[in-house]
Design a protein around this motif. Structure first.
Motif, PDB file in Angstrom:
ATOM      1  N   PRO A  55       0.834  -1.215   0.000  1.00 33.88           N
ATOM      2  CA  PRO A  55       0.000   0.000   0.000  1.00 33.88           C
ATOM      3  C   PRO A  55       0.865   1.260   0.000  1.00 33.88           C
ATOM      4  CG  PRO A  55       0.272  -0.753   2.233  1.00 33.88           C
ATOM      5  CD  PRO A  55       1.040  -1.727   1.367  1.00 33.88           C
ATOM      6  N   HIS A  56       0.204   2.415   0.029  1.00 31.85           N
ATOM      7  CA  HIS A  56       0.921   3.660   0.280  1.00 31.85           C
ATOM      8  C   HIS A  56       1.509   3.633   1.692  1.00 31.85           C
ATOM      9  CE1 HIS A  56      -1.825   5.012  -2.993  1.00 31.85           C
ATOM     10  NE2 HIS A  56      -0.819   5.807  -3.295  1.00 31.85           N
ATOM     11  N   GLU A  57       2.668   4.247   1.842  1.00 32.28           N
ATOM     12  CA  GLU A  57       3.322   4.333   3.148  1.00 32.28           C
ATOM     13  C   GLU A  57       3.737   5.774   3.405  1.00 32.28           C
ATOM     14  OE1 GLU A  57       5.869   0.309   3.493  1.00 32.28           O
ATOM     15  OE2 GLU A  57       6.096   1.421   1.622  1.00 32.28           O
ATOM     16  N   ALA A  58       3.806   6.138   4.669  1.00 39.03           N
ATOM     17  CA  ALA A  58       4.143   7.512   5.054  1.00 39.03           C
ATOM     18  C   ALA A  58       5.580   7.609   5.540  1.00 39.03           C
ATOM     19  CB  ALA A  58       3.202   7.997   6.157  1.00 39.03           C
ATOM     20  N   GLY A 107      17.061  18.420  10.874  1.00 37.44           N
ATOM     21  CA  GLY A 107      15.672  18.253  11.269  1.00 37.44           C
ATOM     22  C   GLY A 107      15.406  16.828  11.689  1.00 37.44           C
ATOM     23  N   PRO A 108      14.165  16.511  12.028  1.00 30.13           N
ATOM     24  CA  PRO A 108      13.806  15.122  12.320  1.00 30.13           C
ATOM     25  C   PRO A 108      13.942  14.278  11.064  1.00 30.13           C
ATOM     26  CG  PRO A 108      11.844  16.478  12.164  1.00 30.13           C
ATOM     27  CD  PRO A 108      13.010  17.416  12.097  1.00 30.13           C
ATOM     28  N   GLY A 109      14.249  12.988  11.225  1.00 29.57           N
ATOM     29  CA  GLY A 109      14.514  12.128  10.083  1.00 29.57           C
ATOM     30  C   GLY A 109      13.437  12.204   9.025  1.00 29.57           C
ATOM     31  N   CYS A 110      13.859  12.212   7.743  1.00 29.24           N
ATOM     32  CA  CYS A 110      12.896  12.407   6.660  1.00 29.24           C
ATOM     33  C   CYS A 110      12.754  11.194   5.755  1.00 29.24           C
ATOM     34  CB  CYS A 110      13.269  13.628   5.836  1.00 29.24           C
ATOM     35  SG  CYS A 110      14.889  13.541   5.073  1.00 29.24           S
ATOM     36  N   TYR A 111      13.847  10.448   5.458  1.00 30.72           N
ATOM     37  CA  TYR A 111      13.781   9.187   4.707  1.00 30.72           C
ATOM     38  C   TYR A 111      13.283   9.370   3.282  1.00 30.72           C
ATOM     39  CZ  TYR A 111      13.266   8.699   9.683  1.00 30.72           C
ATOM     40  OH  TYR A 111      13.395   8.900  11.031  1.00 30.72           O
ATOM     41  N   GLY A 112      13.487  10.554   2.748  1.00 28.67           N
ATOM     42  CA  GLY A 112      13.038  10.822   1.391  1.00 28.67           C
ATOM     43  C   GLY A 112      12.375  12.186   1.299  1.00 28.67           C
ATOM     44  N   HIS A 113      11.443  12.313   0.384  1.00 26.62           N
ATOM     45  CA  HIS A 113      10.779  13.594   0.144  1.00 26.62           C
ATOM     46  C   HIS A 113       9.552  13.702   1.047  1.00 26.62           C
ATOM     47  CE1 HIS A 113       8.419  16.296  -2.911  1.00 26.62           C
ATOM     48  NE2 HIS A 113       8.792  16.957  -1.830  1.00 26.62           N
ATOM     49  N   ASN A 114       9.740  14.336   2.206  1.00 28.94           N
ATOM     50  CA  ASN A 114       8.601  14.529   3.118  1.00 28.94           C
ATOM     51  C   ASN A 114       8.116  15.970   3.027  1.00 28.94           C
ATOM     52  OD1 ASN A 114      10.643  15.839   4.533  1.00 28.94           O
ATOM     53  ND2 ASN A 114      10.081  14.969   6.501  1.00 28.94           N
ATOM     54  N   GLY A 115       7.697  16.557   4.137  1.00 28.99           N
ATOM     55  CA  GLY A 115       7.113  17.888   4.100  1.00 28.99           C
ATOM     56  C   GLY A 115       8.095  19.031   4.299  1.00 28.99           C
ATOM     57  N   ALA A 116       9.398  18.749   4.334  1.00 24.11           N
ATOM     58  CA  ALA A 116      10.368  19.801   4.627  1.00 24.11           C
ATOM     59  C   ALA A 116      10.345  20.915   3.590  1.00 24.11           C
ATOM     60  CB  ALA A 116      11.772  19.200   4.734  1.00 24.11           C
ATOM     61  N   PRO A 159       4.095  13.818   0.790  1.00 19.83           N
ATOM     62  CA  PRO A 159       4.143  12.875  -0.338  1.00 19.83           C
ATOM     63  C   PRO A 159       4.422  11.460   0.183  1.00 19.83           C
ATOM     64  CG  PRO A 159       5.689  14.723  -0.613  1.00 19.83           C
ATOM     65  CD  PRO A 159       5.261  14.715   0.817  1.00 19.83           C
ATOM     66  N   TYR A 160       3.565  10.523  -0.141  1.00 20.28           N
ATOM     67  CA  TYR A 160       3.707   9.161   0.368  1.00 20.28           C
ATOM     68  C   TYR A 160       4.574   8.309  -0.557  1.00 20.28           C
ATOM     69  CZ  TYR A 160      -0.542  10.691   2.801  1.00 20.28           C
ATOM     70  OH  TYR A 160      -1.450  11.393   3.541  1.00 20.28           O
ATOM     71  N   GLY A 161       5.083   7.228  -0.006  1.00 19.74           N
ATOM     72  CA  GLY A 161       5.611   6.178  -0.856  1.00 19.74           C
ATOM     73  C   GLY A 161       4.444   5.522  -1.560  1.00 19.74           C
ATOM     74  N   PRO A 162       4.475   5.384  -2.884  1.00 15.07           N
ATOM     75  CA  PRO A 162       3.274   4.966  -3.624  1.00 15.07           C
ATOM     76  C   PRO A 162       2.938   3.493  -3.441  1.00 15.07           C
ATOM     77  CG  PRO A 162       5.139   5.200  -5.106  1.00 15.07           C
ATOM     78  CD  PRO A 162       5.593   5.717  -3.774  1.00 15.07           C
ATOM     79  N   ALA A 163       1.669   3.189  -3.651  1.00 15.62           N
ATOM     80  CA  ALA A 163       1.230   1.800  -3.722  1.00 15.62           C
ATOM     81  C   ALA A 163       1.842   1.154  -4.954  1.00 15.62           C
ATOM     82  CB  ALA A 163      -0.293   1.737  -3.799  1.00 15.62           C
ATOM     83  N   MET A 164       2.130  -0.157  -4.852  1.00 17.85           N
ATOM     84  CA  MET A 164       2.746  -0.881  -5.966  1.00 17.85           C
ATOM     85  C   MET A 164       2.175  -2.291  -6.054  1.00 17.85           C
ATOM     86  SD  MET A 164       6.782   0.244  -5.645  1.00 17.85           S
ATOM     87  CE  MET A 164       7.195  -0.463  -7.243  1.00 17.85           C
ATOM     88  N   GLN A 165       2.170  -2.818  -7.255  1.00 15.64           N
ATOM     89  CA  GLN A 165       1.789  -4.202  -7.511  1.00 15.64           C
ATOM     90  C   GLN A 165       2.765  -4.790  -8.515  1.00 15.64           C
ATOM     91  OE1 GLN A 165      -2.268  -3.887  -8.933  1.00 15.64           O
ATOM     92  NE2 GLN A 165      -3.067  -4.496  -6.943  1.00 15.64           N
TER      93      GLN A 165
END
Length: 918
Positions: free
Chosen positions: A472-475, A559-568, A601-607
C-alpha cells in the motif's frame, strides 16, 4: 485562552515565574519563554514522547501538561541533566552507544530513562520495556537505545557489529566494464561545477580546515564520515576538520542528498579536493587552484580510482588488501569508529534543529489546510483571527490561509478560530478500499528495464510459476512535523545556528495585532530548512515567487529524520510566503502532525506480477516481472509547481504528476543469472500525492523478487540458500549471503519447516552496497501476530570509512524495514486521508524490536558504496519468507498484519492449504 498570569515553579533547580496564559501547553513555555530547546516538540498530541520532561521526578509529556497544571512543581529538562561539555551519565551512555540517527526523539527517551533509574537503579527487562513503550523512534535506532538503557541497568552486552576482512579473492566489477585510467577521466559529479580546491576546502585562522560539502546531514552521520575522509587525506586529526552545513551561499551544488550517494559521491569529491589540497601544499603553493582528475583518494587502490573518479575499476582488486592501502591520521583514519560530531549537542539539550532556530524577533506561523487536495474554500472569517491576541498577519490567497503570530500557541489558536468559520466545497478523494488497488488504471507511462528475446518461449517450457505481490501507500511519518524559518529583508542575513538570539523575552509582546500600513516588498529572502536539497529548493522558490534565484539564500539545518521527500520543502514554501507578509521579522512555520500526515508525499502503492520457468535441473530459464506503480519522485527542481503553496494560491497550478523514471523499477533487475528476462514498469496516476520514500521502488521490488525466489526454490525442490547460490555468480553477493546464512545457523530445507527462518539478499540499485538478511520469526496461531526474534545481517559497502556509522545505518534500515512490513499502511477514503497520527498509523514499538547480529565485510582498496538504504529492501522479503517457513502461509501483500494473515488463510487454495503447518 484567558490571558497572561504569573505562574511559579522550579525549573532545573531554579525558581521561575512565567507570565503567560495558564492554558498554554508547557512545551511552548519551556521552549519559547525559557529557551529550553532540549525539550523537542513532536506530535503535540501525546503519542510520540519527544517532549518528555520530569515533573516532580515523573516523566510527563509536556505537550499534554498545561502551564497552570505545572504550578508549584519541580521540572527537569534535558538541560537540567547535563551539558555538551559535561553530559550526565545517562546522556553519556547514549553517546557511548551512538544511540541515534536523526536524534530528535532521544531527549524525551533520555528523560524517561532518568525517571526509570531514579525509581529503580537496576530495572529488569519488563521495567525497561514499560518505560520505553510509550516512545517512538522513526529512524530505527531502537536496538542501540535498548543497549544504552540495559547497560545503565547493569547488563553486559556484546558488541553491536563484527567487522571482518574476507579471505583474499580476486574481485572484479560485476558489471564487467573496462575503465579508463585515472588520468583519462573527467572530474566526477559536482566537481565539474566546483572544480577548484577552495570551493571545497579552506584553512581557518585557528588552524582547522573547513570542508564545504553540499550534502545534508539527515541522521546518517555524513558530516562525521566526510570529516574522516578529509582528515585521512590530509594526515590530520579528525577534530581539525569542520564540515560546513549545506547552503547556497557557502557550499557547492551537490543536488539532493539522496540515493545513498553521500559518501560514495560526496566523499569522493571531498577526498579529491583534499588530495589536491595536499598536493599543492607539497609543491609549496597555497591550497588554491584547480582539482585534477588524477587527484585520487589514497584510501582506494589505483585500479579502483577509475570508479572513484567516475568510471569503473579495470581488472581485479584483492579483497584482503593490506591495511597499509588506507590513509591514516591520528583520530581520523578511514575505518575508525569515530563518534559523530553532531550528537553531543543533540543528546544534551542544546539547540540543534531547525525547530530550535530562534532569531531575534521570531514570529510563528501555522496553516489552515483543506480537508482534501481539491476541496475549495468558499468562505472564512479572516477578521476573527486577525483580531486575536498576538496575531500579526493572516495570509489569505485563494485556498492558502496562514496565521502569523508572536507565539506558537497563538498561531495554533488562530488556525483553530479560522477552522471554525471555514466552509469547504467537498472534493471526494477516492473510493474506499485497499490502497494497492489504486494502481489499476489505464494509460500508464511505461519504463523498460530489460526486454530480452525469447522470454515468451522460455516461459512456455519447463515448470511455470506465477505470483502477484502488492504493497500500500506508506508515510514518511517523521517523528516531528516539518518546519522552516524564513526572513524577508532588504539585505541577505548572516548565517545563524539553532538557538541563535534566543533568550527569555525574545520577540514582541502579545496583542499587537496586524501592523498598519502597506507591506514593503522584500528584495532578499533567507530560508533555513531541513530539505534534502538546498539548491533545487532555491530554484523552486524562485520560480514560485517570480524572483531571481540570486535574491534567495537557502541554508540546511538539521531536522527530524525524513527518509526521502517529506514535508520539509513544503514547510519552507509556507515559511517564505509568511515571511514576505511581515518583512524584517523572521518567521518559523511548522505543520501540525495531522497536516503532515495528511499532505506529505507518500511512498506509492505498488503491484507486481512475476512469472518464471524452471527446467528439470532446477535452473531458471525465463523471467517476467511486470510492475504497476505510482510516481516515486516529485521533488522540487525549479518549475514552481512542486510545493503545496503553489497549488493553494489563487490561480495556482494544478498538483502535478511526475510519472516515469527510475524510481518505480529500482532494483527490479535481479542479481541472479537468468538467461531470458523481461522487466517493465507501468506508472499510473493514483489519487494520492506520492514521491520518494526510503529506497523507493527497491523496497517493493526486492520484496517481490526475493519472495518469488523462495517460491521458485520450493518448486525446484531446492533449499532457498542453495537455490540462490546456484544462480548467483557475483562474488560479493555470494559472500554476504554465505556470511549471513552461516552466522544465523541456517538449516537446509525445502518448503516450510516450522522453524520460522527466512532469507533475502540484494545489491541496492544494482550499484550500491550489498546486504543479506536471515530473519527468525514466529507466528502466534491464536492471535496471528508475527514476532521477529532475531535478524542476522551481512553487508559489503566497500572500504569502511566508519564501521560504527555504517552499522548504525544498516541496523536502522532493518528496523524501519520491519516496521513498514509489519504495520505501515496509509488508509484513505472518500473523505480523505484516515491515517492522521501515530494511533492510526502505527509503527514498530520497542517491544517488537528483535535481536540484531550484524557482520560488516570490509573491502580495503575498493571504493565506498552507498549503504543508507541497502538493508531496508531486504527486510520485508526475509520476513515474509520466515513467516512462510513458520506456518506455511505465503504472504504476498504488505504489511503482514494479523488481519491480513487471517484473510490470507481463508482464501488459500487446496494446494496452498496442504502446505500449512499446524
Amino acid at each position: 485562552m484567558s490571558g497572561p498570569e504569573p505562574t511559579a515553579f522550579v525549573v532545573n533547580d531554579t525558581p521561575t515565574v512565567v507570565d503567560a496564559d495558564r492554558e498554554t501547553p508547557l512545551v511552548y513555555v519551556l521552549r519559547h519563554d525559557l529557551a529550553l530547546y532540549g525539550v523537542r516538540p513532536g506530535c503535540a498530541v501525546g503519542e510520540c514522547g519527544a517532549c518528555v520532561v520530569l515533573v516532580d521526578g515523573r516523566p510527563e509529556r509536556s505537550c499534554q501538561l498545561s502551564l497552570g497544571a505545572a504550578e508549584g512543581t519541580r521540572i527537569t529538562t534535558p538541560e537540567g541533566l547535563g551539558t555538551p561539555d559535561e553530559p550526565h551519565e545517562i546522556q553519556q551512555a547514549f553517546l557511548d552507544e551512538q544511540a541515534a540517527q536523526c536524534g530528535y526523539c532521544l531527549n524525551g527517551i533520555i528523560m524517561s530513562t532518568a525517571g526509570l533509574l531514579a525509581r529503580e537503579p537496576s530495572p529488569d527487562e519488563a521495567a525497561i520495556q514499560e518505560a520505553l513503550e510509550g516512545h517512538l523512534c522513526r529512524c530505527g535506532t531502537h536496538h542501540r537505545i535498548l543497549r544504552a538503557v540495559r547497560k545503565l541497568a547493569g547488563q553486559t552486552l556484546p558488541p553491536c557489529a563484527a567487522v571482518v576482512r574476507p579471505d583474499s579473492t580476486l574481485l572484479t566489477d560485476p558489471r564487467g566494464l573496462a575503465a579508463a585510467g585515472p588520468a583519462d577521466v573527467d572530474l566526477p559529479g559536482a566537481l565539474r561545477g566546483a572544480p577548484n580546491v577552495e570551493d571545497w576546502l579552506r584553512p581557518l585562522p585557528d588552524g582547522r580546515i573547513e570542508a564545504r560539502s553540499g550534502r545534508a546531514e539527515l541522521g546518517q552521520g555524513v558530516r562525521t564520515a566526510l570529516a574522516q575522509v578529509v582528515a585521512a587525506e590530509l594526515d590530520v586529526p579528525v577534530d581539525r576538520i569542520v564540515v560546513r552545513q549545506a547552503a547556497t551561499d557557502a557550499t557547492p551544488d551537490e543536488g539532493y542528498t539522496a540515493g545513498s550517494a553521500s559518501l560514495e559521491q560526496g566523499g569522493t569529491a571531498l577526498a579529491m579536493a583534499a588530495a589536491a589540497f595536499r598536493r599543492l601544499r607539497a609543491e609549496g603553493c597555497p591550497p588554491l587552484g584547480p582539482i585534477r582528475p588524477d587527484d585520487c583518494p589514497r584510501w582506494t587502490s589505483p585500479s579502483a580510482a577509475g570508479e572513484s573518479a567516475g568510471g569503473v575499476p579495470s581488472g581485479g582488486v584483492p579483497a584482503g588488501a593490506a591495511p597499509a592501502s588506507r590513509a591514516t591520521a591520528p583520530g581520523g583514519a578511514v575505518g575508525q569508529p569515530v563518534h559523530r560530531i553532531d550528537l553531543t549537542a543533540k543528546l544534551t539539550g542544546a539547540p540543534a534543529y531547525v525547530h530550535d532556530l530562534a532569531l531575534p524577533g521570531l514570529l510563528h506561523a501555522r496553516a489552515l489546510l483543506p480537508p482534501t487536495y481539491e476541496a475549495a474554500l468558499t468562505s472564512v472569517d479572516v477578521h476573527a483571527a486577525q483580531t486575536m491576541p498576538g496575531v500579526r498577519a493572516v495570509v489569505h490567497d485563494g485556498r492558502l490561509v496562514v496565521v502569523v503570530a508572536d507565539r506558537e500557541e497563538q498561531a495554533v489558536a488562530g488556525v483553530r478560530r479560522l477552522a471554525r468559520s471555514a466552509r469547504w466545497e467537498p472534493a471526494p478523494l477516492v473510493d474506499g478500499g485497499d490502497a494497492s488497488e489504486d494502481t489499476r488504471q489505464a494509460q500508464p507511462v511505461r519504463q523498460s528495464v530489460v526486454e530480452e528475446p525469447g522470454v515468451t518461449e522460455a516461459l512456455a517450457t519447463g515448470r511455470q510459476v506465477h505470483a502477484s505481490y502488492a504493497k500500500p501507500h506508506e508515510a514518511h511519518a517523521s517523528i516531528a512535523p516539518s518546519a522552516a524559518v524564513a526572513l524577508a529583508a532588504v539585505e541577505p542575513v548572516p548565517g545563524a545556528e539553532p538557538g541563535a538570539g534566543v533568550g527569555p523575552g525574545a520577540g514582541v509582546g502579545p496583542g499587537a495585532g496586524v501592523e498598519p500600513g502597506p507591506v514593503p516588498e522584500p528584495v532578499a529572502l533567507t530560508v533555513w530548512t531541513h530539505s534534502q536539497g538546498v539548491y533545487p529548493l532555491r530554484r523552486e522558490l524562485a520560480a514560485l515567487l517570480g524572483v531571481d534565484a540570486d535574491t534567495l539564500t537557502v541554508r540546511h539545518v538539521d531536522g527530524p529524520g525524513c527518509y526521502g521527500h517529506n514535508g520539509a520543502d513544503d514547510a519552507a514554501g509556507f515559511a517564505a510566503l509568511a515571511a514576505r507578509a511581515v518583512p524584517g521579522r523572521p518567521v518559523r512555520f511548522q505543520f501540525s502532525v495531522r497536516d503532515e500526515f495528511t499532505w506529505e508525499p507518500y511512498g506509492p502503492a505498488m503491484q507486481a506480477d512475476l512469472d518464471a520457468s524452471i527446467d528439470t535441473s532446477g535452473r531458471i530459464t525465463g523471467w517476467r516481472h511486470h510492475i504497476r506503480t505510482g510516481a516515486h519522485t516529485s521533488r522540487p527542481h525549479g518549475t514552481g509547481d512542486r510545493l503545496m503553496v503553489a497549488w493553494l494560491r489563487a490561480g495556482g497550478p494544478a498538483r502535478p504528476w511526475a510519472g516515469g523514471g527510475e524510481g518505480g523499477v529500482r532494483s527490479a533487475l535481479p542479481a541472479y543469472d537468468i538467461p531470458a528476462r523481461e522487466i517493465v514498469g507501468d506508472y499510473v496516476k493514483g489519487p494520492l500525492r506520492t514521491s520518494a520514500l526510503r529506497s523507493l521502488g527497491a523496497y517493493f521490488n526486492t520484496f517481490a523478487i526475493e519472495s518469488f525466489m523462495d517460491e521458485l526454490a520450493e518448486a525446484a525442490g531446492k533449499d532457498p540458500v542453495e537455490f540462490r547460490l546456484a544462480h548467483l555468480s557475483d562474488p560479493r553477493a555470494r559472500a554476504v549471503l554465505e556470511t549471513a546464512a552461516e552466522r544465523a545457523g541456517w538449516q537446509t530445507r525445502t518448503g516450510p519447516s516450522g522453524r520460522g527462518q527466512g532469507v533475502a539478499v540484494a545489491r541496492y540499485k544494482g550499484s550500491k552496497a550489498y546486504a543479506a538478511l536471515v530473519v527468525d520469526a514466529g507466528v502466534d496461531t491464536t492471535t496471528a501476530a508475527v514476532t521477529v526474534h532475531r535478524v542476522v545481517a551481512a553487508c559489503d559497502a566497500g572500504v569502511i570509512v566508519n564501521p560504527d556509522g555504517l552499522a548504525n545505518q544498516i541496523e536502522g534500515g532493518i528496523v524501519q524495514g520491519l516496521s513498514r512490513a509489519l504495520h505501515e499502511e496509509v488508509r484513505h477514503g472518500t473523505d480523505g486521508i484516515e491515517s492522521v497520527d501515530w494511533t492510526s498509523y502505527p509503527i514498530l514499538p520497542f517491544s517488537g524490536v528483535p535481536t540484531l547480529d550484524l557482520v560488516l565485510l570490509d573491502r580495503p582498496g575498493l571504493p565506498p558504496l552507498g549503504a543508507g538504504e541497502a538493508s531496508t529492501p531486504v527486510a520485508p522479503a526475509a520476513l515474509a519468507n520466515a513467516v512462510d517457513d513458520a506456518v506455511g502461509i505465503r504472504m504476498r501483500t504488505l504489511p503482514i498484519t494479523p488481519d491480513r494473515l487471517r484473510a490470507r488463510l481463508e482464501e488459500l487454495t487446496d494446494d496452498e492449504l496442504a502446505r500449512v503447518l499446524a
